[in-house]
Design a protein around this motif. Sequence first.
Motif, PDB file in Angstrom:
ATOM      1  N   GLY A   1       0.807  -1.211   0.000  1.00 45.01           N
ATOM      2  CA  GLY A   1       0.000   0.000   0.000  1.00 45.01           C
ATOM      3  C   GLY A   1       0.843   1.265   0.000  1.00 45.01           C
ATOM      4  N   GLN A   2       1.949   1.262   0.758  1.00 44.53           N
ATOM      5  CA  GLN A   2       2.820   2.442   0.807  1.00 44.53           C
ATOM      6  C   GLN A   2       3.487   2.699  -0.541  1.00 44.53           C
ATOM      7  OE1 GLN A   2       2.796   4.487   3.353  1.00 44.53           O
ATOM      8  NE2 GLN A   2       1.355   3.094   4.359  1.00 44.53           N
ATOM      9  N   LEU A   3       3.855   1.623  -1.247  1.00 45.22           N
ATOM     10  CA  LEU A   3       4.459   1.795  -2.571  1.00 45.22           C
ATOM     11  C   LEU A   3       3.462   2.423  -3.540  1.00 45.22           C
ATOM     12  CD1 LEU A   3       6.482  -1.520  -3.083  1.00 45.22           C
ATOM     13  CD2 LEU A   3       7.388   0.768  -2.646  1.00 45.22           C
ATOM     14  N   ALA A   4       2.215   1.961  -3.502  1.00 48.51           N
ATOM     15  CA  ALA A   4       1.190   2.530  -4.375  1.00 48.51           C
ATOM     16  C   ALA A   4       0.917   3.990  -4.009  1.00 48.51           C
ATOM     17  CB  ALA A   4      -0.095   1.706  -4.280  1.00 48.51           C
ATOM     18  N   PHE A   5       0.940   4.273  -2.724  1.00 50.46           N
ATOM     19  CA  PHE A   5       0.721   5.636  -2.254  1.00 50.46           C
ATOM     20  C   PHE A   5       1.821   6.560  -2.764  1.00 50.46           C
ATOM     21  CE2 PHE A   5       1.048   9.012   0.908  1.00 50.46           C
ATOM     22  CZ  PHE A   5      -0.272   9.421   1.002  1.00 50.46           C
ATOM     23  N   LEU A   6       3.064   6.115  -2.670  1.00 48.94           N
ATOM     24  CA  LEU A   6       4.196   6.907  -3.154  1.00 48.94           C
ATOM     25  C   LEU A   6       4.109   7.106  -4.666  1.00 48.94           C
ATOM     26  CD1 LEU A   6       6.878   8.282  -2.460  1.00 48.94           C
ATOM     27  CD2 LEU A   6       8.013   6.076  -2.803  1.00 48.94           C
ATOM     28  N   THR A   7       3.636   6.080  -5.375  1.00 49.05           N
ATOM     29  CA  THR A   7       3.467   6.186  -6.827  1.00 49.05           C
ATOM     30  C   THR A   7       2.442   7.261  -7.185  1.00 49.05           C
ATOM     31  OG1 THR A   7       3.995   3.840  -7.125  1.00 49.05           O
ATOM     32  CG2 THR A   7       2.815   4.927  -8.915  1.00 49.05           C
ATOM     33  N   LEU A   8       1.312   7.274  -6.472  1.00 47.04           N
ATOM     34  CA  LEU A   8       0.282   8.283  -6.722  1.00 47.04           C
ATOM     35  C   LEU A   8       0.805   9.683  -6.424  1.00 47.04           C
ATOM     36  CD1 LEU A   8      -2.702   8.973  -7.350  1.00 47.04           C
ATOM     37  CD2 LEU A   8      -3.138   8.761  -4.895  1.00 47.04           C
ATOM     38  N   LEU A   9       1.522   9.824  -5.328  1.00 48.70           N
ATOM     39  CA  LEU A   9       2.061  11.126  -4.945  1.00 48.70           C
ATOM     40  C   LEU A   9       3.043  11.628  -5.999  1.00 48.70           C
ATOM     41  CD1 LEU A   9       1.903  13.131  -2.577  1.00 48.70           C
ATOM     42  CD2 LEU A   9       3.861  11.951  -1.559  1.00 48.70           C
ATOM     43  N   SER A  10       3.908  10.749  -6.467  1.00 48.84           N
ATOM     44  CA  SER A  10       4.885  11.131  -7.493  1.00 48.84           C
ATOM     45  C   SER A  10       4.183  11.499  -8.796  1.00 48.84           C
ATOM     46  CB  SER A  10       5.877   9.992  -7.734  1.00 48.84           C
ATOM     47  OG  SER A  10       6.573   9.669  -6.538  1.00 48.84           O
ATOM     48  N   ALA A  11       3.134  10.762  -9.150  1.00 50.12           N
ATOM     49  CA  ALA A  11       2.383  11.059 -10.377  1.00 50.12           C
ATOM     50  C   ALA A  11       1.747  12.441 -10.297  1.00 50.12           C
ATOM     51  CB  ALA A  11       1.314   9.994 -10.604  1.00 50.12           C
ATOM     52  N   GLY A  12       1.289  12.794  -9.115  1.00 47.19           N
ATOM     53  CA  GLY A  12       0.693  14.112  -8.936  1.00 47.19           C
ATOM     54  C   GLY A  12       1.694  15.225  -9.163  1.00 47.19           C
ATOM     55  N   PHE A  13       2.894  15.062  -8.663  1.00 48.23           N
ATOM     56  CA  PHE A  13       3.927  16.076  -8.852  1.00 48.23           C
ATOM     57  C   PHE A  13       4.327  16.188 -10.333  1.00 48.23           C
ATOM     58  CE2 PHE A  13       5.238  14.853  -4.337  1.00 48.23           C
ATOM     59  CZ  PHE A  13       4.377  15.796  -3.810  1.00 48.23           C
ATOM     60  N   LEU A  14       4.390  15.039 -11.007  1.00 47.20           N
ATOM     61  CA  LEU A  14       4.735  15.059 -12.429  1.00 47.20           C
ATOM     62  C   LEU A  14       3.632  15.708 -13.260  1.00 47.20           C
ATOM     63  CD1 LEU A  14       6.279  11.484 -12.800  1.00 47.20           C
ATOM     64  CD2 LEU A  14       7.505  13.664 -12.897  1.00 47.20           C
ATOM     65  N   ALA A  15       2.394  15.560 -12.800  1.00 46.11           N
ATOM     66  CA  ALA A  15       1.258  16.105 -13.555  1.00 46.11           C
ATOM     67  C   ALA A  15       1.108  17.605 -13.375  1.00 46.11           C
ATOM     68  CB  ALA A  15      -0.031  15.398 -13.130  1.00 46.11           C
ATOM     69  N   TRP A  16       1.633  18.148 -12.288  1.00 43.64           N
ATOM     70  CA  TRP A  16       1.400  19.547 -11.953  1.00 43.64           C
ATOM     71  C   TRP A  16       1.763  20.533 -13.079  1.00 43.64           C
ATOM     72  CZ3 TRP A  16      -0.423  20.568  -6.903  1.00 43.64           C
ATOM     73  CH2 TRP A  16      -0.715  21.923  -6.662  1.00 43.64           C
ATOM     74  N   PRO A  17       2.931  20.413 -13.720  1.00 38.15           N
ATOM     75  CA  PRO A  17       3.286  21.389 -14.768  1.00 38.15           C
ATOM     76  C   PRO A  17       2.315  21.392 -15.942  1.00 38.15           C
ATOM     77  CG  PRO A  17       5.203  20.135 -14.064  1.00 38.15           C
ATOM     78  CD  PRO A  17       4.009  19.457 -13.480  1.00 38.15           C
ATOM     79  N   PHE A  18       1.579  20.310 -16.149  1.00 38.72           N
ATOM     80  CA  PHE A  18       0.663  20.219 -17.279  1.00 38.72           C
ATOM     81  C   PHE A  18      -0.730  20.761 -16.946  1.00 38.72           C
ATOM     82  CE2 PHE A  18       3.839  16.875 -17.711  1.00 38.72           C
ATOM     83  CZ  PHE A  18       4.345  17.168 -18.967  1.00 38.72           C
ATOM     84  N   LEU A  19      -0.881  21.300 -15.735  1.00 34.52           N
ATOM     85  CA  LEU A  19      -2.151  21.897 -15.322  1.00 34.52           C
ATOM     86  C   LEU A  19      -1.890  23.335 -14.895  1.00 34.52           C
ATOM     87  CD1 LEU A  19      -3.455  18.882 -13.226  1.00 34.52           C
ATOM     88  CD2 LEU A  19      -4.294  19.590 -15.457  1.00 34.52           C
ATOM     89  N   PRO A  20      -1.578  24.211 -15.853  1.00 36.78           N
ATOM     90  CA  PRO A  20      -1.123  25.571 -15.527  1.00 36.78           C
ATOM     91  C   PRO A  20      -2.142  26.402 -14.754  1.00 36.78           C
ATOM     92  CG  PRO A  20      -1.653  25.374 -17.865  1.00 36.78           C
ATOM     93  CD  PRO A  20      -1.653  23.994 -17.305  1.00 36.78           C
ATOM     94  N   GLN A  21      -3.424  26.175 -14.962  1.00 33.48           N
ATOM     95  CA  GLN A  21      -4.422  26.984 -14.272  1.00 33.48           C
ATOM     96  C   GLN A  21      -4.496  26.656 -12.787  1.00 33.48           C
ATOM     97  OE1 GLN A  21      -8.112  26.595 -16.348  1.00 33.48           O
ATOM     98  NE2 GLN A  21      -7.400  27.739 -18.137  1.00 33.48           N
ATOM     99  N   GLU A  22      -3.950  25.523 -12.428  1.00 30.94           N
ATOM    100  CA  GLU A  22      -3.997  25.122 -11.020  1.00 30.94           C
ATOM    101  C   GLU A  22      -2.580  24.961 -10.471  1.00 30.94           C
ATOM    102  OE1 GLU A  22      -8.080  22.516 -11.574  1.00 30.94           O
ATOM    103  OE2 GLU A  22      -6.140  21.611 -11.804  1.00 30.94           O
ATOM    104  N   ALA A  23      -1.644  25.690 -11.029  1.00 35.90           N
ATOM    105  CA  ALA A  23      -0.243  25.547 -10.625  1.00 35.90           C
ATOM    106  C   ALA A  23      -0.023  26.065  -9.217  1.00 35.90           C
ATOM    107  CB  ALA A  23       0.658  26.319 -11.596  1.00 35.90           C
ATOM    108  N   MET A  24       0.841  25.391  -8.502  1.00 29.85           N
ATOM    109  CA  MET A  24       1.154  25.822  -7.145  1.00 29.85           C
ATOM    110  C   MET A  24       2.309  26.817  -7.177  1.00 29.85           C
ATOM    111  SD  MET A  24       3.282  22.859  -5.079  1.00 29.85           S
ATOM    112  CE  MET A  24       1.887  21.806  -4.961  1.00 29.85           C
ATOM    113  N   PRO A  25       2.453  27.627  -6.138  1.00 29.08           N
ATOM    114  CA  PRO A  25       3.566  28.587  -6.087  1.00 29.08           C
ATOM    115  C   PRO A  25       4.910  27.895  -6.269  1.00 29.08           C
ATOM    116  CG  PRO A  25       1.991  29.012  -4.339  1.00 29.08           C
ATOM    117  CD  PRO A  25       1.568  27.733  -4.986  1.00 29.08           C
TER     118      PRO A  25
END
Length: 321
Positions: free
Chosen positions: A124-148
Amino acid sequence: MKTVRIILSVVFAVFFLAVLVAMDGAAVAAKLWDASPMAVLAALCIVQLQVVLSAYRWKFTAHRLGQEIAFPTAIREYYIASTFNQVLPGGVAGDAIRAYRSGKDGMDGMRKPVAAVALERFSGQLAFLTLLSAGFLAWPFLPQEAMPAEFSQAIWLAPVVALTAIIGGVFIAAAFFPRKFAQYRRHLAEVFWHRGAFIRQFLTSLLVVATYVATFAIASAAVGATLPLIGLLTVIPLCLLTMIIPVGVGGWGTREAAAALLWPVIGLSSAAGVSASILYGAISLVGVAVPAALFLVHATIRDLMGAKAAKRLHVKDSSLA
């Protein structure tokens, strides 16, 4: 010493929650009071799916290690263990109880039951880390919701630190505990790789993690703070990540503190984050505690009826003698 640690954990959780609520208690209370009943009911249903999927993952992991657990038994024990995890300090007491209860009648001792529970949670922790990493990789492709930018750079430390800790732990185990490492390496291969285990483990664990995120997202929507897609991939996993910190009880306090900091990053208020986190915690607890209580009541009634039946049989045999 254990009693002192338990007391301190409870005091920490209560104090932390009290401080957070005191910061904007009226807004938090108002959001919780106005929470959508239908959304709460939907989240409770997802918690049931979460337990069933987790129990299946545990049954599969145990089977790969040579321990057979009936699926209904796995579901019952997972409900009970999840309840203890949420009400006892440390967050793993329920898993210890689950390992003990599943192995107490076995002939091979506790090694397989303990390994099965540990590797099931590791999956479960490995899957959790995978989801978290995917979120960070996805962030640049969502410019309207970009974080500081500053926050974006700092937030990457979470998966990097976690991955470094895992790799470092593997090397330390191989260097200082070679015999134990060889044993667990065989277990890891059997549970995660051999005979197509990887696909089943990974997909099941991703589904389990998705139910955690969905429950939190619904709790946030229920208090009027609907999260954008990027929030599901980043702020919720980060918020849930704080629950593994071994202080407090069941993640209470640390989770709410993280929510108070993270919800403003995506344009929502700290009060919304705290409210969502409190509602999530309540849904998660009620969702497992009620079925667990029903299982325990059923087992108690069954044992009492069995004892009465045995007593009547004994009296009948005595009268015939």
